[in-house]
Design a protein around this motif. Structure first.
Motif, short mmCIF file in Angstrom:
data_model
loop_
_atom_site.label_atom_id
_atom_site.label_comp_id
_atom_site.label_asym_id
_atom_site.label_seq_id
_atom_site.Cartn_x
_atom_site.Cartn_y
_atom_site.Cartn_z
N HIS A 84 0.89 -1.24 0.05
CA HIS A 84 -0.02 -0.03 0.02
C HIS A 84 0.95 1.16 0.21
O HIS A 84 2.01 1.34 0.53
CB HIS A 84 -0.98 0.06 1.27
N PRO A 85 0.38 2.37 -0.52
CA PRO A 85 1.18 3.36 -0.45
C PRO A 85 1.64 3.93 0.72
O PRO A 85 1.04 3.71 1.91
CB PRO A 85 0.03 4.77 -1.08
N TYR B 93 5.49 3.44 -5.74
CA TYR B 93 4.84 4.91 -6.52
C TYR B 93 5.51 4.50 -8.10
O TYR B 93 4.97 5.00 -9.02
CB TYR B 93 5.49 5.94 -5.87
N TYR C 260 -2.66 -3.42 -4.53
CA TYR C 260 -2.07 -3.13 -3.43
C TYR C 260 -2.74 -4.49 -2.67
O TYR C 260 -3.89 -4.45 -2.37
CB TYR C 260 -2.10 -1.90 -2.64
#
Ligand code: SF4
Ligand code: SF4
Ligand code: SF4
Lengths: 329, 136
Positions: free
Chosen positions: B63-64, B74, B101
């Protein structure tokens, strides 16, 4: 006196620039004439296809074959020259990887004929006549070489000994290759590249490279770039990073981004994908902390949507030779 | 029924571990390639997968903000957004290439994504441009 080895140069689907590049070796052309019998080259000489057919197989020492394979005639000449040549060299980007002609693979043959012969604003063609392979007339049947659905590279239709990249190959590199042959130097293993380096255009480019953070992409007409800094750093899509060296970084030297005519560097098997990898690593979308997934996508898309033509940018020269070949499958 | 072949590039630190937490049966269509980071997935690998017979490709990242190497996911996302546009020029529908994700604890989410992707690609049918020849 033993007869000199024969040299030939043929143009298939090409623009003629590759022949210009050969004669641009200037006075060295005299050395070529001293060492070879320049036997066949429709652009420059008067010998005909029959004269090639009359030779023994392997009767030509080297053929520089430029141009892509678009028509039946292109393919026929590729097979003939393969048979008659000891070394068949894909000369220039068109023969090596499809080049500009191969961008036509993004559309069908029918669509091309429609825009060229029917919708073309400077053509009146009320009967909708388009070229046909065979046409019946009162006197009999007329034929034209078939126009294929797709453009192929030379190595996609016949066995190729070497490829020389470039649109066109730089005269200095052309001479290097001819000189190596004259001097009897050992050539790289069959299937290899002649007349290019083992690195990328960036190696030959004297511009100052910084840590790259691109916050906006520009098209060439939108800015006059700084003459010292790397063009990619300035937001111009410079393909130099994903292109083989050999030209001496000609385009960046005159303040234009490299558009990739020397094809993928050694070790890269898809030039467009390599450029996507590089570009994806240097786009700067600002502070990412606490940003939603959708906002991340929005910011990236805003940057990349400013590229007007993806295939034409990333595969300007290498579409037919790319892994997936481009166009509708 | 057409069984699509999907290549899944799974990051060692998140989705690959997430797959281990998948406690229910899920479609067997995804051939997993473990990578050290989603940022390691060179778009050339993705094109090569299609060429070698994949009908779909999946890249699963952390996940970001959770990337083990800070920025790899990214970069993977940016590459994916550009690649989707390039794939259109190769005649490949964007639904055949998915980026998402999955964390190391999200076994259920992993199953969901795999199931969705398999259904989507099944509905699209085989990718016609690969070189594996016709399948029965
Ligand atoms: S490679 Fe370039 S210069 Fe040579 S024929 Fe093709 S378009 Fe012309
Ligand atoms: S990206 Fe272009 S301008 Fe920058 S160093 Fe490479 S060739 Fe030169
Ligand atoms: S800089 Fe790039 S486009 Fe220009 S001649 Fe060199 S390889 Fe070709």
């Amino acid at each position: 006196m033993a007869s000199k080895p024969k040299l030939s140069m043929y143009w298939a689907s090409s623009c003629g620039g590759c022949e210009v590049s050969l004669v641009n070796i200037n006075e060295k052309i005299l050395d070529v004439a001293a060492n070879f019998d320049f036997y066949f080259c429709p652009c420059l000489l008067d010998t005909k296809k029959e004269d090639v057919e009359a030779l023994d197989d392997g009767g030509i020492a080297i053929t520089f074959f430029n141009g892509a394979i678009r028509t039946e005639e292109n393919e026929e000449m590729a097979h003939l020259l393969r048979k008659k040549s000891k070394l068949l060299i894909a000369f220039g980007s068109c023969a090596y990887e499809g080049c500009i002609p191969a961008l036509s693979n993004l559309h069908t043959k029918a669509a091309h004929f429609k825009s060229i012969y029917i919708d073309n604003p400077t053509v009146d063609n009320l009967l909708g006549i388009v070229p046909k392979h065979e046409t019946q007339v009162p006197e009999g049947k007329l034929t034209l070489p078939a126009f294929y659905e797709r453009v192929r590279t030379l190595s996609q239709v016949t066995d190729v000994d070497y490829s020389m990249p470039g649109c066109p190959p730089e005269p200095a590199r052309v001479w290097n290759v001819i000189e190596a042959v004259i001097q009897g130097k050992t050539l790289p293993p069959k299937g290899g590249i002649l007349g290019a380096g083992n690195s990328s255009v960036c190696r030959e480019c004297g511009r100052k490279k910084e840590d790259k953070h691109i916050t906006r992409l520009y098209r060439t007409y939108e800015i006059i770039p700084d003459t010292e800094a790397c063009l990619l750093d300035q937001g111009l899509i410079c393909m130099g990073i994903a292109t083989a060296d050999g030209c001496g970084a000609l385009c960046p030297k005159v303040n234009m981004p490299c558009s990739g005519c020397y094809g993928p560097p050694a070790g890269v098997f898809d030039q467009g994908a390599k450029m996507v990898a590089a570009l994806g690593a240097i786009l700067d979308i600002g502070e990412k902390k606490g940003i939603s997934e959708d906002e991340l996508i929005r910011r990236i898309d805003m940057l990349v949507d400013s590229i007007p033509d993806y295939s034409g940018t990333f595969y300007k020269y290498s579409l037919a030779g790319s892994i997936l070949g481009g166009g509708r499958a | 029924m057409f069984e699509p072949r999907i290549v899944g590039f799974l990051c060692n630190w998140c989705s690959y571990a997430g797959a281990d937490k998948a406690a229910r049966a899920y479609p067997p269509n995804v051939n997993v390639v473990r990578v050290m980071c989603s940022g390691r997935v060179d778009p050339q690998f993705i094109l090569k997968a299609y060429k070698a017979g994949a009908d779909g490709v999946l890249v699963l990242a952390c996940h970001p903000g959770d990337c083990h190497y800070k920025e790899g996911n990214y970069k993977a996302l940016a590459r994916h957004r550009i690649l989707l546009r390039v794939l259109a020029g190769h005649g490949i529908e964007s639904a055949r290439c998915r980026f998402d994700y999955v964390s190391a604890s999200e076994g259920d989410r992993f199953i969901e994504i795999i199931t969705e992707m398999t259904d989507t690609v099944r509905a699209l049918g085989p990718y016609a441009g690969n070189t594996m020849g016709k399948r029965s």
